[in-house]
Design an enzyme around this catalytic site. Structure first.
Site, PDB file in Angstrom:
ATOM      1  CG  ASP A 459      -1.940   1.078   1.239  1.00 42.31           C
ATOM      2  OD1 ASP A 459      -2.292   1.570   0.145  1.00 42.31           O
ATOM      3  OD2 ASP A 459      -2.389   1.453   2.336  1.00 42.31           O
ATOM      4  NE  ARG A 460       0.451   7.609  -2.009  1.00 40.06           N
ATOM      5  CZ  ARG A 460       0.015   8.730  -2.585  1.00 40.06           C
ATOM      6  NH1 ARG A 460       0.376   9.037  -3.827  1.00 40.06           N
ATOM      7  NH2 ARG A 460      -0.807   9.527  -1.934  1.00 40.06           N
ATOM      8  CG  ASP A 461      -1.599   7.596   1.153  1.00 38.34           C
ATOM      9  OD1 ASP A 461      -0.656   7.508   0.339  1.00 38.34           O
ATOM     10  OD2 ASP A 461      -2.543   8.387   1.020  1.00 38.34           O
ATOM     11  CG  ASN A 508      -8.484   1.879  -2.323  1.00 36.92           C
ATOM     12  OD1 ASN A 508      -8.383   1.217  -3.355  1.00 36.92           O
ATOM     13  ND2 ASN A 508      -9.124   1.440  -1.248  1.00 36.92           N
ATOM     14  CD  GLN A 509      -3.648   7.703  -3.311  1.00 34.63           C
ATOM     15  OE1 GLN A 509      -3.948   8.876  -3.079  1.00 34.63           O
ATOM     16  NE2 GLN A 509      -2.988   6.936  -2.445  1.00 34.63           N
ATOM     17  CB  CYS A 546      -8.635   2.109  -7.051  1.00 38.58           C
ATOM     18  SG  CYS A 546     -10.423   2.385  -7.190  1.00 38.58           S
ATOM     19  CB  CYS A 554     -14.625   0.546  -9.586  1.00 42.24           C
ATOM     20  SG  CYS A 554     -13.598   0.894  -8.145  1.00 42.24           S
TER      21      CYS A 554
END
Length: 639
Positions: A459-461, A508-509, A546, A554
Site C-alpha cells: 500500500d502507499r499511504d 486507493n486514491q 484506484c 468499481c
C-alpha cells in the site's frame, strides 16, 4: 610494473572524465560500477585525445602523456574542491551485500576468477605480431608509437600496407599509450585484452546487479565470462570483444532507463554508445538502433511536448559530439571500407549477395548449434526466447526485442551491401566475430526472461508515506510538499530490491474521484516518489491506483481485488498461491491481500495500533513495526 602504471593512469583520466559527467547527474553509482566504468571512459578519452593531438601536429610521446595526466590531476582537485549542483553519489559499500555468500554464489565467483586467470595464461605466450591476421591493430599501434602519432597519409594507405585504415583507432591508440610507459615490447602489451575482459565482466555484473538479485547477477556474469568464444577473443588483440563490452554496457544503461525511467541512465547509455563508435564500424548499427528505440520509448510513454523532445534530442547530441572528431577525419580523408564501399553498391551487387542468403543461413546455424565454439550458449538463448515468447513484447521487453531486431536487420543489410566480392568467404570469416558483439546483451536478456521474479506488494499511504490526517480534502496528499516518506522506508525498499524482490504499489486514491487532485497531478507525485526511491538505491516495478469513489462500485477499489488481478496479468504471474506478500496498514488491506491469495503483513506506521487486528475477520499473517521490519520478516521466512 610500467604496464600497471599505464593502466592506472588510464583509470585516473577515466575517473576525471566520469566525475565531469557525473557532476551533471543525480545517478547513484556502486563502487565497482564507478571504477570499471571509469576505466572504459579512460580508454575512450585517451583515444580521442590521441587522434586530436596527432592531427594537430603535436608530437605524441611520454612528455605529452605526463601533461595530460597533470591536467587530469588538476581537474580532480577542482572537482573535489568546487561543490556540485547535482547530487550524484558512489556507494562505498562492498556489493557482496549484507548477507553471506551462498555456495552457488561462491561457485560463480570462483568460476569467473578461474576464467580470468585462464585468459591471462592464454595471452602470455602469444607474440603481439601474431594478432595481426585480420586488421593489423598491433601493427597500427607500432606505427603510431614509432611515428609519434598517426603517420602522414595513414588514412589513405593501401590495403596492401595496412588492412582497413578506415577502422576506428581506439585499440591501437590505447596500445600506443601503454607503449609510452613500457617501451615497445611484446609481453606486457598482450595483457591489455585480459584487463579489458576483466573490466567488462565487473561492469556487466555491477549493472545487472541493479536489476537482478545478487545470485542471478553473478550467474549472468559467469555465463558471459565462460562462453568459449568470448574468452578466446579476450586472449587476442582484436576489437570484437571491446565492442561487445561497450555496446553491452551501453545497452544495460538503456535498459535501466526503460525499467526505472532513470534519465541519468539514458545519458550514460548515450555516452557509451558514442564511445563505441571509436571502437569498430559496426557500432553504427547498434547506435542507430538505440536512438530509434529510445525515441520510440519516450514518445510512447509521454505525450509529445518540449520535455519529451529534449529527452530525445539530448542522447542524439551526446552521440554526435563524441563521434564527431572521428567522422570528420573519415570525411576529410575520404576513408572508405574496402569491403563495403557505398559508392559501389548497385542492384546487381545486391542481387548477387541475395543469392548467398542460403549459405549465410547455413553458416549461422553452424555457429548456433556448434557447441565446440559457443558451449551451447545460442541454443539456450533461442530456447529461452521460445519458452518466454509471450512476454517478448510486454513492457520493457518490447523495446529490447525492437533493439535486437533492428541491430540484426542492420547487420543483414550490411552483408547484402558488401561490395568486396565473394560474400560467402566474408560471412565465413566474420559471422563468428560478429555474434560476439551480441553476446553481452543476449546473455543478460536470457537471464532476464527466465528470472524467477519475486514480488512484494505494498500500500502507499501509511506504508511508504505518512498519513496526512485532517478532514475532507486535508485527509489526502494532493501536493508533493505533503508527501513525507516514513522512517526507514527508503532503506527497506533498497533492501528488498537487493534481495531480488520487485516492489509493486497497489493503493486507493479516491482523492481523484472526489476532485481534490487530477490524474496528471497524482502521476507527478508518483514520478517524484519513484525518483526519490531510485536515488536511495531502490525502485518500484509498478504503481497501481484506484481513483474511483468507494460508492462507484468499481472492481479495483480495495478491498476488492481488481488491481491485484491486473498486476497479475501485467507481471505475468500465473497464480499468487500465497507465494508473495502484501504490506498494508489497515483492515481493508489485509482483506484485499487475503482475497487475492497473498500473505499479509500489517505495519503499524498508519492509523492501526497494535492489538486492533485481533477483532478483524481477515487477520494479518504478520505484524511489523514498520516496512523495514516487514522486509526482514519476508527475507527470513520460507515461502
Amino acid at each position: 610494473m610500467s604496464f600497471v602504471y599505464a593502466l592506472l593512469c588510464v583509470e585516473i583520466i577515466g575517473v576525471t572524465s566520469l566525475l565531469a559527467v557525473a557532476r551533471c547527474l543525480k545517478y547513484k553509482f556502486s563502487l565497482s560500477e564507478f571504477f570499471s566504468l571509469a576505466f572504459f571512459c579512460g580508454l575512450a578519452v585517451v583515444s580521442i585525445e590521441f587522434l586530436i593531438s596527432s592531427l594537430s601536429g603535436i608530437k605524441y610521446n611520454f612528455a605529452h602523456v605526463l601533461i595530460l595526466l597533470l591536467t587530469a590531476s588538476i581537474f580532480l582537485v577542482v572537482f573535489f574542491v568546487v561543490p556540485s549542483r547535482k547530487s550524484f553519489s558512489v556507494d562505498l559499500s562492498f556489493e557482496v551485500g549484507f548477507k553471506t555468500l551462498s555456495l552457488l554464489e561462491k561457485i560463480f565467483i570462483l568460476g569467473i576468477v578461474f576464467q580470468v586467470i585462464w585468459v591471462v595464461f592464454l595471452s602470455l605466450p602469444m607474440p603481439v605480431d601474431a594478432h595481426d591476421a585480420v586488421a593489423n591493430y598491433a601493427l597500427k599501434a607500432k606505427m603510431f608509437y614509432f611515428a609519434g602519432g598517426i603517420p602522414h597519409g595513414f588514412f589513405n594507405f593501401s590495403e596492401d600496407l595496412v588492412a582497413h585504415p578506415d577502422y576506428p583507432i581506439l585499440l591501437p591508440a590505447v596500445m600506443n599509450w601503454v607503449y609510452q610507459f613500457t617501451g615497445f615490447e611484446y609481453i606486457g602489451i598482450n595483457m591489455i585484452m585480459p584487463v579489458i575482459f576483466t573490466a567488462f565482466i565487473i561492469l556487466f555484473y555491477s549493472l545487472v546487479f541493479k536489476i537482478f538479485s545478487r545470485t542471478y547477477a553473478l550467474g549472468a556474469s559467469f555465463l558471459l565470462a565462460t562462453i568459449p568464444q568470448v574468452a578466446a577473443y579476450a586472449g587476442i588483440i582484436h576489437t570484437d570483444l571491446v565492442l561487445a563490452a561497450f555496446v553491452s554496457c551501453a545497452f544495460l544503461y538503456f535498459f535501466l532507463f526503460l525499467k526505472n525511467n532513470d534519465g541519468d541512465a539514458l545519458l550514460l547509455s548515450a555516452l557509451f554508445f558514442g564511445f563505441s563508435l571509436w571502437v569498430k564500424n559496426e557500432a553504427v548499427v547498434f547506435t542507430a538502433a538505440f536512438l530509434a528505440v529510445c525515441s520510440s520509448a519516450i514518445l510512447s510513454r509521454e505525450r509529445p511536448h518540449a520535455g519529451s523532445l529534449r529527452k530525445i534530442l539530448l542522447p542524439v547530441l551526446i552521440v554526435i559530439l563524441i563521434a564527431m572528431p572521428w567522422f570528420i577525419v573519415k570525411t576529410k580523408y575520404g576513408v572508405v571500407n574496402s569491403d563495403l564501399d557505398v559508392s559501389k553498391v548497385s542492384a546487381v551487387s545486391i542481387l548477387l549477395n541475395i543469392k548467398e542468403i542460403p549459405a549465410m543461413l547455413n553458416l549461422f546455424q553452424q555457429e548456433v548449434f556448434g557447441p565446440k565454439k559457443w558451449n551451447i550458449f545460442w541454443v539456450l538463448f533461442f530456447a529461452a526466447l521460445i519458452w518466454k515468447r509471450k512476454t517478448l513484447f510486454k513492457d520493457e521487453n518490447k523495446y529490447v526485442s525492437l533493439f535486437l531486431g533492428l541491430s540484426v536487420v542492420g547487420y543483414f543489410i550490411g552483408y547484402m551491401a558488401i561490395t568486396g566480392g565473394n560474400l560467402y568467404f566474408y560471412i565465413n570469416t566474420t559471422i563468428s566475430r560478429f555474434m560476439i558483439h551480441f553476446t553481452g546483451i543476449c546473455a543478460f536478456w536470457m537471464v532476464w526472461l527466465i528470472w524467477d521474479k519475486k514480488f512484494l506488494f505494498l500500500d502507499r499511504d501509511g506504508v511508504i508515506c505518512a498519513e496526512k490526517g485532517g478532514e475532507g480534502k486535508d485527509v489526502y496528499i494532493t501536493r508533493w510538499e505533503d508527501f513525507n516518506f516514513l522512517p526507514k522506508v527508503l532503506e527497506a525498499l533498497a533492501a528488498a530490491n537487493t534481495a531480488g524482490y520487485e516492489c509493486v504499489v497497489i493503493s486507493n486514491q479516491q482523492c481523484v474521484g472526489k476532485g481534490y487532485i487530477s490524474q496528471p497531478e497524482l502521476d507527478q507525485i508518483t514520478r517524484k516518489m519513484e525518483e526519490r526511491i531510485i536515488k536511495a538505491g531502490g525502485r518500484l516495478a509498478k504503481v497501481y491506483y484506484c481513483p474511483h469513489l468507494k460508492s462507484d462500485g468499481c472492481v479495483c477499489h480495495k478491498p476488492k481485488i481488481g488491481l491485484f488481478e491486473k498486476a497479475k496479468r501485467d507481471l505475468d504471474i500465473a497464480d499468487f498461491s500465497r507465494k508473495y506478500y502484501y504490506v498494508g496498514d489497515a483492515e481493508r488491506d489485509m482483506e484485499a491481500g487475503s482475497k487475492a491469495g497473498l500473505k499479509t503483513i500489517l505495519v503499524l506506521t498508519g492509523k492501526t495500533k497494535r492489538g486492533d487486528e485481533k477483532n478483524w475477520i481477515y487477520k494479518p499473517d504478520y505484524v511489523a513495526a514498520d516496512l523495514l521490519e516487514a522486509v526482514g520478516i519476508i527475507m527470513h521466512s520460507k515461502l
